[in-house]
Design an enzyme around this catalytic site. Structure first.
Site, PDB file in Angstrom:
ATOM      1  N   ASP A 185       0.835  -1.197   0.000  1.00 18.47           N
ATOM      2  CA  ASP A 185       0.000   0.000   0.000  1.00 18.47           C
ATOM      3  C   ASP A 185       0.874   1.252   0.000  1.00 18.47           C
ATOM      4  OD1 ASP A 185      -3.004   1.057   0.997  1.00 18.47           O
ATOM      5  OD2 ASP A 185      -1.353   2.279   1.759  1.00 18.47           O
ATOM      6  N   LYS A 226      -3.079   5.851  -3.858  1.00 21.05           N
ATOM      7  CA  LYS A 226      -4.180   6.755  -3.515  1.00 21.05           C
ATOM      8  C   LYS A 226      -4.031   8.087  -4.255  1.00 21.05           C
ATOM      9  CE  LYS A 226      -3.766   4.809   1.119  1.00 21.05           C
ATOM     10  NZ  LYS A 226      -2.362   4.371   1.009  1.00 21.05           N
TER      11      LYS A 226
END
Length: 287
Positions: A45, A75
């Site tokens: 991530d 993101k």
């Protein structure tokens, strides 16, 4: 643990355990990704705002494991709130990481960090962001799309207009700070919840009540915290660059009793996150 997955609403499988990379620079991220993958991790991530996508990409390229065996999340920066800016940023993320596709792309925050949880909710802007993400999904640039730090009304705002439903909402969730109502709402709507900072930035490690329960199971407080989130049906993405911690974080082959889960749900709320107290979620460079 490494082989355990959840299935997203579109059928994509996501490993239950991932490696977080917040606060790691490019060099540290490259090594952490290599170490994690060699240990058995397959879920990494990162975020545009972490400024380490290139380092993560280098780790992926040099890890010796086929790309299709890995699950990579990034993101969209919280400040990007137009269709064109988001579309451009997705292409930039792919380029920085040297990837043909991203497994999961999420909006880092419903508001720019300098306005986080303030009056302007950016409802209309987030609809535009979501449209850009849907188009990236249709173009196979991303395999799944979702949200982060979205409250229930933020999620409802997207559900009201979306062609493709959000598959994930990544939120701050850990023992002593578990947004149970939000988790239940997301799960009822087919949205998988991911827990970031599942060990509470380390602040929970000093909780005597939690330590008593961890000792009962013969595990560390960190392991207990991760297992707690997993039993709530959450993905966990603890951040570490330490290979020993990576290994320990994956040793979760035990079950917490219903009674102990209730105790942990009601643990005293953490008031002080130490050095992270100014902003326990990622805040970038605040004004």
């Amino acid at each position: 643990m490494f082989n355990e997955t959840y299935k997203l609403s579109n059928g994509v499988e996501i490993p239950k355990l991932g490696l977080g990379t917040w606060l790691l620079d490019d060099t540290q991220a490259t090594q952490a990704v290599r170490d994690a993958i060699s240990i058995g991790y397959r879920h990494i991530d990162t975020a545009q705002a972490y400024m380490n996508e290139a380092g993560v990409g280098e780790g992926i390229k040099s890890c010796g494991v086929a790309r299709e065996e890995l699950f990579i999340t990034t993101k969209v920066a919280a400040e990007l709130k137009t269709y064109d800016a988001v579309t451009q940023s997705i292409d930039e993320s792919l380029s920085k990481m040297g990837l043909d596709y991203i497994d999961l792309l999420i909006i880092h925050s419903p508001q720019p960090w300098a306005e986080f949880r303030e009056e302007n909710r950016y409802f209309e802007e987030n609809k535009e962001v979501w449209k850009a993400m849907e188009d990236a999904y249709k173009a196979d640039k991303v395999k799944a799309i979702g949200l982060s730090n979205f409250l229930q009304d933020d999620v409802e705002n997207i559900l009201a207009i979306c062609e493709i439903k959000p598959m994930v909402n990544q939120v701050l969730a850990h023992v002593s700070n578990t947004p149970l109502e939000l988790i239940e709402f997301c799960q009822k709507n087919g949205i998988l919840v991911e827990a970031y900072s599942p060990i509470a930035h380390g602040a929970v490690l000093n909780n005597k009540e939690v330590k008593v329960i961890a000792d009962k199971y013969g595990v560390s407080i960190a392991q207990l915290c991760l297992r707690y989130c997993l039993q709530l049906g959450l993905v966990v993405i603890p951040k570490t660059a330490n290979p020993d911690h990576m290994r320990n974080n994956a040793e979760l082959n035990f079950a917490i009793s219903d009674g102990d889960m209730e105790t942990l749900k009601n643990a005293e709320h953490i008031q002080d996150y130490g050095e992270h107290s100014f902003f326990p979620v990622f805040g970038g460079k605040l004004k």
